[in-house]
Design a protein around this motif. Structure first.
Motif, PDB file in Angstrom:
ATOM      1  N   ASN A 198       0.800  -1.279  -0.089  1.00  0.00           N
ATOM      2  CA  ASN A 198       0.089  -0.127  -0.118  1.00  0.00           C
ATOM      3  C   ASN A 198       0.819   1.262   0.008  1.00  0.00           C
ATOM      4  OD1 ASN A 198       0.662  -0.642   2.521  1.00  0.00           O
ATOM      5  ND2 ASN A 198      -0.815   0.368   3.579  1.00  0.00           N
ATOM      6  N   GLN A 219       0.985   7.647 -15.431  1.00  0.00           N
ATOM      7  CA  GLN A 219       1.077   6.198 -15.246  1.00  0.00           C
ATOM      8  C   GLN A 219       0.488   6.200 -13.486  1.00  0.00           C
ATOM      9  OE1 GLN A 219       4.923   4.270 -15.848  1.00  0.00           O
ATOM     10  NE2 GLN A 219       5.460   6.262 -16.878  1.00  0.00           N
ATOM     11  N   PRO A 222      -3.774   7.069 -12.006  1.00  0.00           N
ATOM     12  CA  PRO A 222      -4.863   5.873 -12.058  1.00  0.00           C
ATOM     13  C   PRO A 222      -4.716   5.146 -10.871  1.00  0.00           C
ATOM     14  CG  PRO A 222      -3.889   6.460 -14.283  1.00  0.00           C
ATOM     15  CD  PRO A 222      -3.044   7.117 -13.203  1.00  0.00           C
ATOM     16  N   GLN A 223      -3.799   4.879 -10.203  1.00  0.00           N
ATOM     17  CA  GLN A 223      -3.613   4.047  -8.903  1.00  0.00           C
ATOM     18  C   GLN A 223      -4.481   4.533  -7.803  1.00  0.00           C
ATOM     19  OE1 GLN A 223      -0.066   1.971  -7.991  1.00  0.00           O
ATOM     20  NE2 GLN A 223       0.894   2.265 -10.058  1.00  0.00           N
ATOM     21  N   ALA A 225      -7.381   6.628  -8.209  1.00  0.00           N
ATOM     22  CA  ALA A 225      -8.472   6.161  -8.693  1.00  0.00           C
ATOM     23  C   ALA A 225      -8.834   4.760  -8.500  1.00  0.00           C
ATOM     24  CB  ALA A 225      -8.813   6.389 -10.042  1.00  0.00           C
ATOM     25  N   GLU A 226      -8.123   3.858  -8.623  1.00  0.00           N
ATOM     26  CA  GLU A 226      -8.350   2.277  -8.458  1.00  0.00           C
ATOM     27  C   GLU A 226      -8.622   2.234  -6.787  1.00  0.00           C
ATOM     28  OE1 GLU A 226      -5.020   0.049  -9.951  1.00  0.00           O
ATOM     29  OE2 GLU A 226      -5.318   0.808 -12.053  1.00  0.00           O
ATOM     30  N   ARG A 227      -7.995   2.823  -5.883  1.00  0.00           N
ATOM     31  CA  ARG A 227      -8.144   2.491  -4.607  1.00  0.00           C
ATOM     32  C   ARG A 227      -9.609   3.161  -4.095  1.00  0.00           C
ATOM     33  NH1 ARG A 227      -3.573  -0.418  -2.249  1.00  0.00           N
ATOM     34  NH2 ARG A 227      -2.215  -0.511  -4.127  1.00  0.00           N
ATOM     35  N   LYS A 228     -10.025   4.177  -4.757  1.00  0.00           N
ATOM     36  CA  LYS A 228     -11.393   4.762  -4.409  1.00  0.00           C
ATOM     37  C   LYS A 228     -11.021   5.298  -2.792  1.00  0.00           C
ATOM     38  CE  LYS A 228     -14.103   2.085  -7.760  1.00  0.00           C
ATOM     39  NZ  LYS A 228     -15.369   1.351  -7.705  1.00  0.00           N
ATOM     40  N   HIS A 270     -12.665  12.718 -10.623  1.00  0.00           N
ATOM     41  CA  HIS A 270     -13.062  11.622  -9.856  1.00  0.00           C
ATOM     42  C   HIS A 270     -13.955  11.751  -8.709  1.00  0.00           C
ATOM     43  CE1 HIS A 270     -10.644   8.582 -12.426  1.00  0.00           C
ATOM     44  NE2 HIS A 270      -9.917   9.646 -12.591  1.00  0.00           N
TER      45      HIS A 270
END
Length: 306
Positions: A198, A219, A222-223, A225-228, A270
């Protein structure tokens, strides 16, 4: 309206020091008549807030000055004013994070203190305000998860270490100097941080310009956004600036303003609340450091239309 947390008590007396502690008051002066900005005084964090993150021995050392090596492990001279000042700066970070949950964005004229570890300080960082804020909000049930986006020049080793035991905290660092054991490694090709489950990092090579920075940001972001995450705490470093004595990068004022704008565009797109702090910056002409920070507020205004 952007609520921005500032208190004149942020500044402890540290004498002649490479860390320009007066920059926070200079940034506040530059924002007093700025449209859409509301300067507000925070409350200090409590010892209970500190104890979620830091050891009792370390907290006691910062309060009392003893043992002196531990009290000065962050490379600041100890004084009785140190403890109340860092409680206020950490309070600013917590207040901004909480305000962002209500308003979508907020700021604190403080450093995030990302080098501070559980049992000692490093790199001009006493208590880790980023993690203290996140832990307080998790403990109160206001959030379930959070992310730190660290774009200070130096790798935030303290935040990464603290993230290891906090599955609700994701630390994303884009850095141009690695930092371990109170030592700065200028060339990221010489030493590169090892990531964890993490905490993820992207190194910026020497000579990194706007094009290269944006490619890396494309690059990295976006990580998040994936974790929200429920909130992003953004460490908006001034020290990537090309005139900074620590910086091997090729980023000027407009490049860093564009960096900040891209971060705010990402958070807005987001729908993730974002709070930011003003980290780093050691250029001998402090007005250039202040300009980087004021440009962060201009970037926010451009994105959020205030």
């Amino acid at each position: 309206m952007l609520t921005t947390y500032y208190h004149p008590g942020y500044a402890a007396p540290i004498g002649q020091h490479i860390m320009p502690i007066r920059k926070f008051s200079l940034v506040a002066d530059g924002l007093r008549d700025a449209p859409g900005i509301k300067l507000t005084r925070p409350e200090p964090v409590t010892e209970s807030d500190l104890q979620r993150v830091h050891t009792a021995e370390y907290i006691a050392a910062i309060k009392t000055g003893e043992p002196r090596d531990l009290a000065q492990s962050q490379k600041f001279p100890w004084s009785p004013e140190l403890f109340p000042s860092v409680c206020l700066t950490n309070g600013g970070c917590l207040a901004a994070a909480r305000q962002a949950l209500r308003d979508g964005a907020s700021a604190a004229l403080v450093s995030g203190f990302h080098h501070a570890c559980a049992d000692h300080g490093e790199g001009f960082c006493t208590f880790n305000g980023l993690v203290i804020a996140i832990d307080a909000l998790v403990a109160s049930g206001e959030i379930r998860s959070a992310a730190v986006l660290d774009m200070d020049l130096h790798y935030g080793n303290g935040t990464a270490q603290l993230a290891e035991s906090r599955p609700y905290l994701f630390n994303l660092s884009l850095y141009g100097n690695d930092f371990w054991d109170n030592f700065c490694y200028r060339d990221v090709s010489e030493r590169h941080h090892a990531d964890g489950a993490n905490h993820v990092s992207f190194s910026l090579p020497a000579g990194c310009d706007r094009k290269a920075l944006f490619a890396i940001m494309d690059q990295a972001l976006p990580q998040l956004a994936e974790r929200k995450p429920d909130v992003i705490l953004y460490q908006a470093g001034a020290d990537p600036y090309f005139e900074d004595p620590y910086s091997p990068l090729a980023l000027d004022h407009d490049d860093l303003r564009s960096r900040d704008r891209r971060v705010f565009e990402f958070a807005k797109a987001h729908r993730i609340p974002i709070a930011w702090v003003l980290a780093g910056g050691y250029t001998s002409d402090v007005s250039k450091v202040v300009r980087v920070h004021l440009n962060t507020f201009e970037a926010w205004r451009e994105v959020y239309g205030c």
